[in-house]
Enzyme design. Structure first.
Site, PDB file in Angstrom:
ATOM      1  N   HIS A 112       1.447  -5.160 -14.257  1.00 12.84           N
ATOM      2  CA  HIS A 112       0.271  -5.336 -15.117  1.00 12.84           C
ATOM      3  C   HIS A 112       0.477  -6.505 -16.082  1.00 12.84           C
ATOM      4  O   HIS A 112      -0.078  -6.510 -17.181  1.00 12.84           O
ATOM      5  CB  HIS A 112       0.008  -4.044 -15.895  1.00 12.84           C
ATOM      6  CG  HIS A 112      -1.374  -3.936 -16.481  1.00 12.84           C
ATOM      7  ND1 HIS A 112      -2.503  -4.327 -15.815  1.00 12.84           N
ATOM      8  CD2 HIS A 112      -1.798  -3.457 -17.691  1.00 12.84           C
ATOM      9  CE1 HIS A 112      -3.570  -4.101 -16.574  1.00 12.84           C
ATOM     10  NE2 HIS A 112      -3.166  -3.587 -17.725  1.00 12.84           N
ATOM     11  N   HIS A 169      -4.937   5.266 -19.343  1.00 10.11           N
ATOM     12  CA  HIS A 169      -3.869   4.520 -19.999  1.00 10.11           C
ATOM     13  C   HIS A 169      -2.803   5.469 -20.530  1.00 10.11           C
ATOM     14  O   HIS A 169      -3.119   6.581 -20.986  1.00 10.11           O
ATOM     15  CB  HIS A 169      -4.426   3.681 -21.147  1.00 10.11           C
ATOM     16  CG  HIS A 169      -5.363   2.593 -20.703  1.00 10.11           C
ATOM     17  ND1 HIS A 169      -6.676   2.849 -20.397  1.00 10.11           N
ATOM     18  CD2 HIS A 169      -5.166   1.262 -20.508  1.00 10.11           C
ATOM     19  CE1 HIS A 169      -7.265   1.715 -20.020  1.00 10.11           C
ATOM     20  NE2 HIS A 169      -6.366   0.746 -20.079  1.00 10.11           N
ATOM     21  N   ASP A 222      -2.349   2.516 -17.040  1.00  8.81           N
ATOM     22  CA  ASP A 222      -1.988   1.144 -17.395  1.00  8.81           C
ATOM     23  C   ASP A 222      -1.248   1.055 -18.727  1.00  8.81           C
ATOM     24  O   ASP A 222      -1.340   1.953 -19.569  1.00  8.81           O
ATOM     25  CB  ASP A 222      -3.245   0.277 -17.504  1.00  8.81           C
ATOM     26  CG  ASP A 222      -3.839  -0.058 -16.145  1.00  8.81           C
ATOM     27  OD1 ASP A 222      -3.354   0.466 -15.128  1.00  8.81           O
ATOM     28  OD2 ASP A 222      -4.806  -0.843 -16.106  1.00  8.81           O
ATOM     29  N   HIS A 264       0.104  -8.534 -21.331  1.00 13.91           N
ATOM     30  CA  HIS A 264      -1.302  -8.134 -21.295  1.00 13.91           C
ATOM     31  C   HIS A 264      -2.240  -9.228 -21.829  1.00 13.91           C
ATOM     32  O   HIS A 264      -3.107  -8.980 -22.666  1.00 13.91           O
ATOM     33  CB  HIS A 264      -1.511  -6.841 -22.092  1.00 13.91           C
ATOM     34  CG  HIS A 264      -2.684  -6.042 -21.638  1.00 13.91           C
ATOM     35  ND1 HIS A 264      -3.981  -6.292 -22.050  1.00 13.91           N
ATOM     36  CD2 HIS A 264      -2.765  -4.976 -20.797  1.00 13.91           C
ATOM     37  CE1 HIS A 264      -4.804  -5.421 -21.501  1.00 13.91           C
ATOM     38  NE2 HIS A 264      -4.089  -4.607 -20.724  1.00 13.91           N
TER      39      HIS A 264
END
Length: 289
Positions: free
Chosen positions: A163, A257, A112, A167
């Site tokens: 995503h 990540h 991510d 964020h």
């Protein structure tokens, strides 16, 4: 017989011709209406095969480049194709997929927050070395600055997911802002790769009804995870490796990540646990839609 009277045989032929013409017209219209889009699948994600097609090319990128996030179309999977070839939008879920089902000893590795030029290349290099594919859920603000990394992901057969743009914590946003966050990111991915994302993941794993509805409108399925490495806490390379190996199981989806902080531990951990997973008989794959 009078001159304006028609013989029975000729009258019958004309009636038959008229009937055949009407039938053909109705059949044409029915076929056009019944050219339904491909039905969505309600099953949990299934893996793709080892070989994957490259990103689509064509006029989509030029057209998408002219769209503003506020006007981004809500069915990007149509790719401006004729109506008969449009894929139906997925159903609105009430919860994300957490794992794959019915896939044997297969697992999904996901990353991510990227792409980040400091860490994403190292992850791509390791995956390429072992000929494995993974999922990268990218943030729009990172993707727009690193289009070459997006292209590298797609060229290697990885799945590029959505995503959000910046964020945020999705449940705290208005629906219009959620649509901007997801739509803007899908726009960047489609403009760069020629195809919009088919999967999305909510930041922090925080979903709500609006995010499921808007994600479906944009043609995306929600995917969460089974194993959280908590690598964003920088617990140490060994700890990340242990968490992945302890959580390994058929159908598991691993969360790591490649951006959002110092991800050097995540890069190093992948070099260690990936060959161990392969030696244990796991097949690293990506979902199929």
């Amino acid at each position: 017989m009078k001159k304006d009277q028609m013989p029975n045989g000729r009258r019958a032929v004309l009636r038959l011709a008229a009937a055949l013409g009407a039938t053909a017209t109705v059949g044409y219209l029915a076929a056009d209406r019944l050219a339904a889009p491909e039905p969505p699948t309600g099953a949990a994600p299934a893996p793709q095969g080892a070989s994957g097609a490259g990103p689509a090319a064509g006029p989509q990128a030029a057209q998408a480049a002219r769209l503003r996030p506020s006007s981004y179309r809500l069915q990007p999977m149509t790719a401006y194709a004729p109506p008969a070839f449009r894929r139906a939008v997925p159903p609105v879920r009430q919860r994300p997929f957490l794992s794959m089902s019915g896939v044997g000893r297969s697992m999904v590795l996901s990353f991510d927050d990227g792409p980040d030029p400091r860490y994403t290349p190292g992850i791509l290099e390791t995956l390429r070395r072992y000929e494995c594919r993974a999922m990268f859920f990218v943030c729009g603000e990172m993707a727009v600055e690193n289009p070459d990394l997006l292209r590298e992901m797609a060229a290697d057969g990885h799945v590029v997911g959505n995503h959000s743009w910046s964020h945020p914590l999705i449940p705290k946003l208005r629906p219009s802002r959620i649509r901007d966050e997801l739509g803007s990111t899908s726009e960047v991915v489609e403009r760069t790769l020629g195809a919009a994302p088919l999967w999305y993941r909510a930041p922090y794993g925080a979903w709500n009804r609006h995010s499921f509805e808007i994600g479906a409108e944009l043609g995306m399925e929600p995917l969460a995870w089974t194993v959280d490495t908590l690598d964003w806490k920088e617990p140490g390379t060994g700890t990340i490796v242990r968490r992945v190996l302890d959580g390994a199981a058929p159908g598991a989806v691993v969360l790591s990540h490649d951006a959002g902080g110092d991800r050097s531990q995540s890069v190093a951990a992948l070099r260690r646990y990936l060959p161990e997973l392969l030696d244990a008989g796991y097949h690293i794959t990506v979902p199929r839609r």
